[in-house]
Design a protein around this motif. Structure first.
Motif, PDB file in Angstrom:
ATOM      1  N   GLY A   1       0.832  -1.195   0.000  1.00 52.79           N
ATOM      2  CA  GLY A   1       0.000   0.000   0.000  1.00 52.79           C
ATOM      3  C   GLY A   1       0.865   1.243   0.000  1.00 52.79           C
ATOM      4  N   GLU A   2       0.217   2.370  -0.199  1.00 55.74           N
ATOM      5  CA  GLU A   2       0.940   3.633  -0.228  1.00 55.74           C
ATOM      6  C   GLU A   2       1.558   3.927   1.142  1.00 55.74           C
ATOM      7  OE1 GLU A   2       1.494   5.378  -2.765  1.00 55.74           O
ATOM      8  OE2 GLU A   2      -0.032   4.909  -4.273  1.00 55.74           O
ATOM      9  N   THR A   3       2.637   4.687   1.134  1.00 57.80           N
ATOM     10  CA  THR A   3       3.247   5.127   2.386  1.00 57.80           C
ATOM     11  C   THR A   3       2.238   5.948   3.184  1.00 57.80           C
ATOM     12  OG1 THR A   3       5.432   5.181   1.364  1.00 57.80           O
ATOM     13  CG2 THR A   3       5.128   6.454   3.393  1.00 57.80           C
ATOM     14  N   GLY A   4       2.127   5.658   4.478  1.00 53.69           N
ATOM     15  CA  GLY A   4       1.196   6.374   5.336  1.00 53.69           C
ATOM     16  C   GLY A   4      -0.196   5.790   5.360  1.00 53.69           C
TER      17      GLY A   4
ATOM     18  N   ARG B   1      -4.965   0.505   2.505  1.00 53.44           N
ATOM     19  CA  ARG B   1      -5.210   1.823   1.920  1.00 53.44           C
ATOM     20  C   ARG B   1      -5.946   2.699   2.921  1.00 53.44           C
ATOM     21  NH1 ARG B   1      -9.266  -1.452   0.104  1.00 53.44           N
ATOM     22  NH2 ARG B   1     -11.375  -0.565   0.035  1.00 53.44           N
ATOM     23  N   LYS B   2      -5.751   4.004   2.771  1.00 56.36           N
ATOM     24  CA  LYS B   2      -6.389   4.968   3.660  1.00 56.36           C
ATOM     25  C   LYS B   2      -7.442   5.740   2.874  1.00 56.36           C
ATOM     26  CE  LYS B   2      -3.888   8.413   5.186  1.00 56.36           C
ATOM     27  NZ  LYS B   2      -2.879   9.166   5.960  1.00 56.36           N
ATOM     28  N   GLU B   3      -8.662   5.787   3.446  1.00 56.17           N
ATOM     29  CA  GLU B   3      -9.771   6.480   2.815  1.00 56.17           C
ATOM     30  C   GLU B   3     -10.515   7.283   3.868  1.00 56.17           C
ATOM     31  OE1 GLU B   3     -12.126   3.401   1.128  1.00 56.17           O
ATOM     32  OE2 GLU B   3     -10.732   3.002  -0.539  1.00 56.17           O
ATOM     33  N   SER B   4     -11.398   8.160   3.416  1.00 55.48           N
ATOM     34  CA  SER B   4     -12.238   8.933   4.330  1.00 55.48           C
ATOM     35  C   SER B   4     -13.450   8.107   4.716  1.00 55.48           C
ATOM     36  CB  SER B   4     -12.695  10.243   3.673  1.00 55.48           C
ATOM     37  OG  SER B   4     -11.592  11.085   3.428  1.00 55.48           O
TER      38      SER B   4
ATOM     39  N   VAL C   1       5.307  -9.929   5.529  1.00 52.44           N
ATOM     40  CA  VAL C   1       6.216  -8.875   5.078  1.00 52.44           C
ATOM     41  C   VAL C   1       5.423  -7.639   4.690  1.00 52.44           C
ATOM     42  CG1 VAL C   1       8.014  -8.231   3.440  1.00 52.44           C
ATOM     43  CG2 VAL C   1       7.819 -10.605   4.190  1.00 52.44           C
ATOM     44  N   VAL C   2       5.802  -6.502   5.273  1.00 45.26           N
ATOM     45  CA  VAL C   2       5.324  -5.201   4.814  1.00 45.26           C
ATOM     46  C   VAL C   2       6.329  -4.730   3.778  1.00 45.26           C
ATOM     47  CG1 VAL C   2       4.800  -2.825   5.455  1.00 45.26           C
ATOM     48  CG2 VAL C   2       4.246  -4.696   7.021  1.00 45.26           C
ATOM     49  N   THR C   3       5.896  -4.577   2.523  1.00 40.73           N
ATOM     50  CA  THR C   3       6.861  -4.342   1.456  1.00 40.73           C
ATOM     51  C   THR C   3       6.390  -3.286   0.467  1.00 40.73           C
ATOM     52  OG1 THR C   3       8.168  -5.424  -0.277  1.00 40.73           O
ATOM     53  CG2 THR C   3       5.917  -6.210   0.030  1.00 40.73           C
ATOM     54  N   HIS C   4       7.381  -2.658  -0.178  1.00 40.04           N
ATOM     55  CA  HIS C   4       7.132  -1.737  -1.283  1.00 40.04           C
ATOM     56  C   HIS C   4       7.701  -2.296  -2.585  1.00 40.04           C
ATOM     57  CE1 HIS C   4       5.663   1.483   1.301  1.00 40.04           C
ATOM     58  NE2 HIS C   4       6.657   1.212   2.130  1.00 40.04           N
ATOM     59  N   LEU C   5       8.203  -3.513  -2.542  1.00 41.74           N
ATOM     60  CA  LEU C   5       8.822  -4.115  -3.718  1.00 41.74           C
ATOM     61  C   LEU C   5       7.860  -5.058  -4.431  1.00 41.74           C
ATOM     62  CD1 LEU C   5      12.411  -5.041  -2.450  1.00 41.74           C
ATOM     63  CD2 LEU C   5      11.754  -3.133  -3.921  1.00 41.74           C
TER      64      LEU C   5
END
Length: 573
Positions: free
Chosen positions: A29-32, A524-527, A506-510
Motif C-alpha cells: 500500500g501507499e506510504t502512510g 489503503r487509507k480512505e475517508s 512482510v510489509v513491502t514496497h517491492l
C-alpha cells in the motif's frame, strides 16, 4: 503460527481482519496508509506495553484479538550435517518439514482491550489473564524484524541458543550434560557452605542446639507414639465407665428375662403359629438369625468387660509420658513431626561442629569432584560450539551474499568465560559480529548503523536456521528499505525460501517481493462516513493483484505496467 487477527479502533483502523497464509503473506500500500498499525496490533498481542494514544479518536477503547496455533517443533538433525556454506539438502529439508507438520499444535485465542484512559484487559481462551501471560505464551513464537524493533538477534544473550539450535543434537546433548553438572556443582558448593556456616556458629547457637538435642532425647519420642498414647489414655481414664457400659449391655441381653430370653419366647410363639399358617415360619427364622447376632454381641461385651484391667500405676505412667510429649509439642510443635525435625536439625548442627573437620573435608572433596565433572562438561560444550560457530557464520554469510550485502560477513565468536560467570547458558559467551567488508573489523551486531542491514542479517540467520528455529512466525517491516534492482529479486528469493520453514509476514514496497506472496493484502487509507481517515485492509483476489503490482512497479496503472505485473505473477504462480 498466526491463524487470524482482528483489530477494532486502533489508530486509523476501525475494523480489520488479517488471515495470513502458512507461508508468505505480503502487505502492500501507499506510504502512510497504516501498515504499521497492524504491527502495533500484533505487538499488543505479544504483551508489549499499551499506549492509550493508539485508541482511535472518538472511541472508548480498542480491541485486538488473535487465534494462534503454537507448534512444538522437533529438533532437526539436518541443520548441522550439511556443508555450512551450502543450502540445505532438499530431501532433508522436506523431511524436517514433514516432522514439523506432524508436531503437536496447541490452539490459543488471545484478546486485549485498551481503554482511552489507558486501562488494559487481557483474556486467553476466554479466561482473564495478564500482559505477562501474553508475553510468556504468545511472544516466543513470533519475531518482529523491523528496523526499529527490539530483536532477539541484537541481544547477545540469545546467540548461544541460536547457535546450539543450528548445531543440532551434538550441542543439545552437550548443553544438557553441562547443565546437569552445573546443578551438581552448585549443590555441592551449597552443602560445603552450610557445613562451614555451622562450624562458624556462635557458642550460643551451639548451646541451644545441644540443649534441644538433650531435651528431646531425654523423652525420645517416636513417630506415631503421641496419637497411640492419646487413644490408650482415653480408655484408661474412663476404664470404670467402659466396664459398666459393657456389663450393662451384657446383662440386658443375657440376664433372666433379658433380650435373648424374650427373643426365644417370640420364636417359640411363631413356631407354634406356623403349624397352622406357614407364612409365620420365615418370621421365626429371621428372629433366630437375630438371636445369633445378640448372642455374639453379649459374648463380646462380656469379653470386653473382663479384659479391662485398671492399673493406677500404669495410668500414672501414661499420663506422665503424655505430659512429657505435650511439653515437647508446646516448644517445638505443633506436630510431633516438627519435634522430630527440630531434633534432626539440632543433631546435624552439633555433628557438624563436633565432626566439623571431617565433614568439611568430605564436602570439599565432593565440590572438587563436581567441579572436575563440570569442567569436563563445559569443555565438551565449548568444543561443540567452537566447531559449529565458523560453519554457522559461513552458512549465514552465504545467504547474506545472496542478498548482495557488499561482501559483508557474519562472524560467530565463542569466547570462554571465567568460572564465576558460568550460567545455565554455558561456560562461554557466544556473540554474532558483523564485518561490513573483508578488510574491516568485525563489530557486535547491535552496533550496526543501518537498520536495513540488521533486517537482512536477521533474514539470512533465519534462513540458515530453517526448521530448527523455535520461532514460528517472522514479521518483516522495511526489510526492503533502500533495496532495488537485482538485490530486490534476491531478497524475494530468500523470503520465499524462508517461507518454506516459517510463516512469514512482510510489509513491502517491492513488487518482486509482493508477487511471491501466497496471500496478499492491500492497505489503503480512505475517508470514512464521518469524514475522518480510516485504514482499510483488503485481501486481494487473483484478478485484483495485477493492478496493485502494476502500481508498485511504476506508480501508475498502465497497460505496460499491467502486462509486466501479470508476467511476474505468472512466473511465480
Amino acid at each position: 503460527m498466526i491463524d487470524e487477527i482482528q483489530v477494532q479502533n486502533l489508530a486509523l483502523i476501525r475494523d480489520a481482519v488479517l488471515e495470513p497464509a502458512c507461508g508468505l503473506t505480503v502487505l502492500t500500500g501507499e506510504t502512510g496508509a497504516g501498515k504499521t498499525a497492524l504491527l502495533s496490533a500484533l505487538k499488543l498481542l505479544m504483551g508489549e506495553r499499551a499506549d492509550k494514544s493508539l485508541v482511535r479518536d472518538g472511541t472508548e477503547s480498542l480491541q485486538v484479538s488473535g487465534r494462534f496455533f503454537l507448534r512444538r517443533r522437533p529438533m532437526a538433525d539436518d541443520a548441522a550435517d550439511g556443508a555450512a556454506a551450502e543450502d540445505p539438502d532438499p530431501e532433508s529439508a522436506a523431511a524436517v518439514a514433514d516432522e514439523a507438520d506432524e508436531a503437536e499444535e496447541v490452539e490459543l485465542v488471545a484478546q486485549r482491550r485498551i481503554r482511552a484512559d489507558g486501562r488494559s484487559r487481557v483474556s486467553i481462551d476466554g479466561s482473564m489473564a495478564s500482559v505477562k501471560d501474553l508475553a510468556r505464551q504468545v511472544a516466543p513464537s513470533i519475531d518482529l524484524c523491523g528496523q526499529h524493533e527490539h530483536q532477539r538477534l541484537l541481544n547477545p544473550a540469545t546467540h548461544a541458543e541460536l547457535l546450539d539450535a543450528w548445531a543440532g543434537p551434538v550441542a543439545e546433548r552437550a548443553l544438557t550434560s553441562y547443565r546437569e553438572a552445573l546443578a551438581a556443582a552448585q549443590a555441592a558448593e551449597k552443602e560445603l557452605a552450610r557445613i562451614r556456616d555451622a562450624a562458624a556458629s556462635s557458642s550460643a547457637q551451639l548451646d541451644d542446639a545441644r540443649f534441644t538435642l538433650r531435651r528431646i532425647d531425654d523423652v525420645s519420642p517416636e513417630a506415631g507414639e503421641y496419637e497411640a498414647l492419646a487413644a490408650d489414655l482415653e480408655k484408661a481414664e474412663h476404664a470404670e465407665s467402659l466396664a459398666r457400659a459393657a456389663n450393662s449391655a451384657y446383662a440386658a441381653l443375657s440376664d433372666e428375662d433379658g433380650a435373648i430370653d424374650s427373643l426365644a419366647s417370640a420364636i417359640a410363639a411363631l413356631d407354634g403359629g406356623a403349624r397352622y399358617d406357614s407364612e409365620l415360619a420365615p418370621l421365626a427364622q429371621s428372629l433366630r438369625e437375630a438371636g445369633y447376632v445378640l448372642e455374639d454381641v453379649a459374648r463380646e461385651a462380656l469379653d470386653y468387660r473382663d479384659a479391662i484391667d485398671f492399673d493406677a500405676e500404669t495410668l500414672a505412667a501414661q499420663q506422665e509420658r503424655m505430659a512429657a510429649l505435650q511439653g515437647l509439642l508446646r516448644t517445638y510443635g505443633p506436630r510431633m513431626e516438627d519435634v522430630l525435625a527440630a531434633r534432626e536439625q539440632a543433631a546435624d548442627l552439633v555433628s557438624m561442629v563436633d565432626e566439623g573437620a571431617e565433614r568439611e573435608k568430605a564436602a570439599q572433596a565432593a565440590v572438587e569432584r563436581a567441579e572436575a565433572a563440570l569442567a569436563e562438561a563445559a569443555a565438551t560444550l565449548d568444543e561443540a560450539r567452537r566447531e559449529a560457530a565458523p560453519r554457522f557464520g559461513q552458512a549465514v554469510t552465504a545467504h547474506m551474499n545472496r542478498l548482495e550485502m557488499g561482501g559483508a560477513e557474519l562472524v560467530c565468536d565463542v569466547a570462554p568465560l571465567p568460572r564465576a560467570s558460568w550460567t545455565r547458558a554455558g561456560s562461554s559467551a557466544v556473540e554474532f559480529l558483523f564485518r561490513p567488508g573483508a578488510s574491516m573489523q568485525a563489530r557486535p551486531l547491535a552496533r550496526i548503523a543501518s537498520g536495513g542491514e540488521v533486517s537482512r542479517v536477521m533474514l539470512a540467520v533465519k534462513v540458515a536456521l530453517g526448521a530448527v528455529d523455535a520461532v514460528d512466525t517472522l514479521v518483516f517491516d522495511e526489510v526492503d528499505a533502500g533495496v532495488g534492482g537485482s538485490v530486490a529479486n534476491a531478497l524475494a528469493d530468500v523470503l520465499a525460501d524462508l517461507a518454506t520453514t516459517h510463516q512469514v509476514i512482510v510489509v513491502t514496497h517491492l513488487a518482486q517481493v509482493a508477487v511471491r506472496g501466497q496471500s496478499h493484502y492491500l492497505v489503503r487509507k480512505e475517508s470514512g462516513a464521518d469524514g475522518a481517515p480510516e485504514t482499510h485492509l483488503t485481501p486481494l483476489a487473483a484478478e485484483d493483484r495485477p493492478a496493485e503490482i502494476a502500481r508498485m512497479l511504476s506508480g501508475d496503472i498502465t497497460e505496460t505496467s499491467l502486462a509486466h505485473a501479470r508476467e511476474l505473477l505468472a512466473h511465480h504462480a
